[in-house]
Structure formats: structure tokens, C-alpha cells
Write a protein that holds these residues in place. Structure first.
Motif, short mmCIF file in Angstrom:
data_model
loop_
_atom_site.label_atom_id
_atom_site.label_comp_id
_atom_site.label_asym_id
_atom_site.label_seq_id
_atom_site.Cartn_x
_atom_site.Cartn_y
_atom_site.Cartn_z
N HIS A 1 51.00 55.63 32.14
CA HIS A 1 51.84 54.91 31.06
C HIS A 1 53.35 54.82 31.75
O HIS A 1 53.61 55.49 32.71
CB HIS A 1 52.07 55.76 29.96
CG HIS A 1 52.58 57.30 30.18
ND1 HIS A 1 51.81 58.24 30.54
CD2 HIS A 1 53.93 57.63 30.02
CE1 HIS A 1 52.79 59.17 30.61
NE2 HIS A 1 53.87 59.00 30.09
N ASN B 1 57.19 55.60 31.94
CA ASN B 1 58.31 56.38 31.25
C ASN B 1 59.45 55.69 30.77
O ASN B 1 59.64 54.51 30.79
CB ASN B 1 58.21 57.53 31.98
CG ASN B 1 58.86 57.08 33.44
OD1 ASN B 1 59.58 56.05 33.62
ND2 ASN B 1 58.87 57.96 34.49
N ASP C 1 49.61 61.20 32.75
CA ASP C 1 49.42 62.12 31.54
C ASP C 1 48.35 63.01 32.00
O ASP C 1 47.06 62.51 32.30
CB ASP C 1 48.76 61.33 30.28
CG ASP C 1 48.66 62.23 29.20
OD1 ASP C 1 48.57 63.36 29.40
OD2 ASP C 1 48.82 61.64 28.11
N LYS D 1 46.79 65.53 30.75
CA LYS D 1 45.75 65.75 29.89
C LYS D 1 44.72 64.72 30.10
O LYS D 1 43.46 64.86 29.62
CB LYS D 1 46.32 65.82 28.57
CG LYS D 1 47.13 66.92 28.27
CD LYS D 1 47.68 67.22 26.79
CE LYS D 1 48.62 68.35 26.55
NZ LYS D 1 49.22 68.23 25.10
N LYS D 2 45.00 63.39 30.26
CA LYS D 2 44.05 62.31 30.45
C LYS D 2 43.33 62.33 32.00
O LYS D 2 42.54 61.66 32.09
CB LYS D 2 44.43 61.08 30.13
CG LYS D 2 44.93 61.19 28.60
CD LYS D 2 45.57 59.73 28.23
CE LYS D 2 45.86 59.80 26.76
NZ LYS D 2 46.42 58.38 26.33
#
Length: 330
Positions: free
Chosen positions: A298, A300, A308, A310-311
């Protein structure tokens, strides 16, 4: 095994170990080590026999090298060969960059000073004033060797005939990750390792000293440690492989390889490592974001790419498409 045999860097009077230590990894854009810790790693490398260290004005790693050099001198370890570089594009900015290096490291001359990340011969010509500053300071005895660092095949090849060039510091690795070239029509495209090999061969034939960067592709190829170093160290004309290091274990592993003592089946532990975007290199072009199949990248708050965790599924598809090699595995 005994000490590593040093190699003459081109036609200069500089003799360097076949492996050098890059300090970018310990700097602000990556590990951001405390100054004492970073300096200790450099001293450890010098004490173990590495005599070649790379830094840059932009890396902000003089703060590690300065105390390390004081300790190296205190211990009576031979003074290492230091290479630095600047992104400055004009005459005065380049002179200032060299003076900053000399003052920061308490030296009367810097061994190697480069124009940093020259993006093709058009860029080199645009930085004509900066190049003149390096040549003037070499004539004044403040620089022992001048050259460029580059990810571009055409820049590496072009420096074979560039007046006053002593050394070239190109990017090359087993898969060609991050190599670029500027074609005659002005288009900037990915290039192959074979194209860079040929450029290195030409430079070497003209007497340029060659040392190479990114043998592990910014960490993306690190699982193939031995094959990566077999390839980089075996490139005809390559006199030293510069490896980014941030701890003593990395130093010791590299030394075991170059001294012929590393198990050929060695695979580094990558537990805890992660893909990240080096914010100092990212240009916000969006190529990696478009390639990410997990939608893990993504923008910032600075308009730059960020991953990310977590992804991210660590597929690594993003790294090869980045035009400036900003995606690293750290």
C-alpha cells in the motif's frame, strides 16, 4: 586456512580482499544499529582480515566507520581500503561530499570515491561537473581512485573509455535481479546478467578495477547463499564481492566461504526475515503494488510503497519488477 590473498584493483595501487563489507545494511534505512554496535562489527571484520569497506554520504554510516577506524588504528590492524560515494550532481556538491568524508573519517585522502548510482551514460554526462570534481581532487591527492557505482549495463560499459576512470562498482547477481540498461533510444529497461558480464569484461580489458554489489539481490536470493557467491566471485574481471553485513555472524560466514571452509550445503536461517521496501530507494512508481498478488503493498503517508506484513506471503514476486531494487529481504 591462511589470510585471504589480496587482489590489485585494476591498475590502481590498491589491493583488496576478495570479499568486502558494505555498511548500508547497518544504516538508518535498514537495521539502524546503535553506533557502538555497528562500529564493533566493522572492527571484527577488519580483525578477521577483511580490508575493504564500502560506505556513502547518503548511507549516514560514517558514524560507524569513524570510531571503528580509531579502534583499528589503536589495535595496530592495517588501515583498510575505504570506498565512498555521493549522489551530488554538481562540482561544488561533490567537492563538499569528499571533504565531508575526509573530515568524518580523519583521513588525508580517501581511497576510492564514486559518483553514486549512475543511471546510464546520459546520467553520467549530466553529472559532468561532479565527475570533474572527482578528477580534480584526485589530481590534488585527496582521492586515490575515482569511478562510479551503477545498476546500469550501459554505464558500466561506457566507463571503459571514460577519461580518468579507475574503478567501477556494478550490480550483478545469479538471476540478474535489479540490473537495468539505457538503450540508444533512451528507454530504460531490465537487462540480463550476461549483458552486465560483458560490460564488466570490457571494463576489465581497459584496466578498470571492478568490485560488485548485490550478490544476494538485496537478500532476495540469500537462501541460495553458496551458489550466489560462486557466481559473483567467479565473474571474470571481478576483483572483490561487496556484501552488506550487519552482525559478526554474517562476517564469519562470508569469511568461511572465501577461505574455502563453508559447508557447500549451507543454507542461512531466514527465520524472522521479512520483505520490506527500502524507503530511501523507493520512488513510488507503483510497479510492485500492481504486481503483488496478495494486495499486501500500500501507499504510506509519504506516498511510497510499504508492505503489510500480515498480508505478505513472501512469494517475492514484487522484488524483480522494482526498477530501483528497493525491495529487500531483511
Amino acid at each position: 586456512m591462511g589470510p585471504m590473498k589480496k587482489k590489485r584493483l585494476g591498475t590502481t595501487d590498491l589491493y583488496v580482499t576478495p570479499v568486502g563489507m558494505g555498511t548500508l545494511t547497518m544504516g538508518f534505512s535498514q537495521k539502524n544499529l546503535p553506533e557502538e554496535e555497528g562500529a564493533a562489527v566493522i572492527v571484527h571484520a577488519a580483525a578477521r582480515g577483511i580490508n575493504f569497506f564500502d560506505t556513502a554520504q547518503y548511507y549516514d554510516t560514517y558514524r560507524y566507520l569513524a570510531p571503528a577506524l580509531r579502534e583499528i588504528r589503536r589495535r595496530g590492524i592495517p588501515e583498510p581500503v575505504i570506498s565512498s560515494k555521493t549522489l551530488a550532481e554538481d562540482y561544488e556538491g561533490t567537492r563538499d561530499a569528499v571533504e565531508e568524508c575526509l573530515q568524518s573519517l580523519d583521513r588525508s585522502a580517501v581511497d576510492i570515491f564514486l559518483l553514486h548510482e549512475v543511471r546510464g551514460m546520459d546520467d553520467f554526462r549530466r553529472r559532468e561537473g561532479a565527475w570533474k570534481a572527482l578528477l580534480d581532487m584526485k589530481a590534488e591527492g585527496l582521492i586515490r581512485a575515482a569511478g562510479i557505482s551503477t545498476h546500469h549495463v550501459d554505464a558500466c560499459r561506457g566507463m571503459a573509455e571514460a577519461a580518468g576512470c579507475d574503478v567501477v562498482f556494478p550490480l550483478i547477481n545469479l538471476t540478474g535481479l535489479g540490473i537495468r540498461t539505457l538503450d540508444p533510444d533512451g528507454s530504460d529497461r531490465p537487462a540480463s546478467r550476461e549483458e552486465m558480464e560483458e560490460a564488466i569484461r570490457i571494463c576489465h580489458a581497459w584496466g578498470r578495477g571492478i568490485f560488485t554489489m548485490k550478490a544476494f539481490g538485496g537478500g532476495n536470493l540469500i537462501e541460495d547463499y553458496v551458489r550466489c557467491l560462486d557466481y559473483a566471485s567467479g565473474i571474470p574481471g571481478n576483483q572483490s564481492v561487496m556484501i552488506g553485513m550487519a552482525d559478526t555472524a554474517q562476517v564469519d560466514t562470508a569469511l568461511r566461504y572465501f577461505q574455502g571452509e563453508l559447508d557447500r550445503t549451507y543454507v542461512p536461517d531466514i527465520t524472522g526475515k521479512r520483505l520490506m521496501v527500502d524507503q530511501s530507494d523507493c520512488e513510488g512508481c507503483g510497479t510492485c503494488k500492481a504486481r503483488c498478488v496478495s494486495h499486501a503493498i500500500h501507499w504510506n503517508e509519504n506516498g511510497l510503497a510499504e508492505i503489510d506484513q500480515k498480508k505478505c506471503v513472501h512469494c517475492g514476486y514484487c522484488a524483480p519488477v522494482c526498477p530501483v531494487r528497493a525491495i529487500i529481504f531483511l
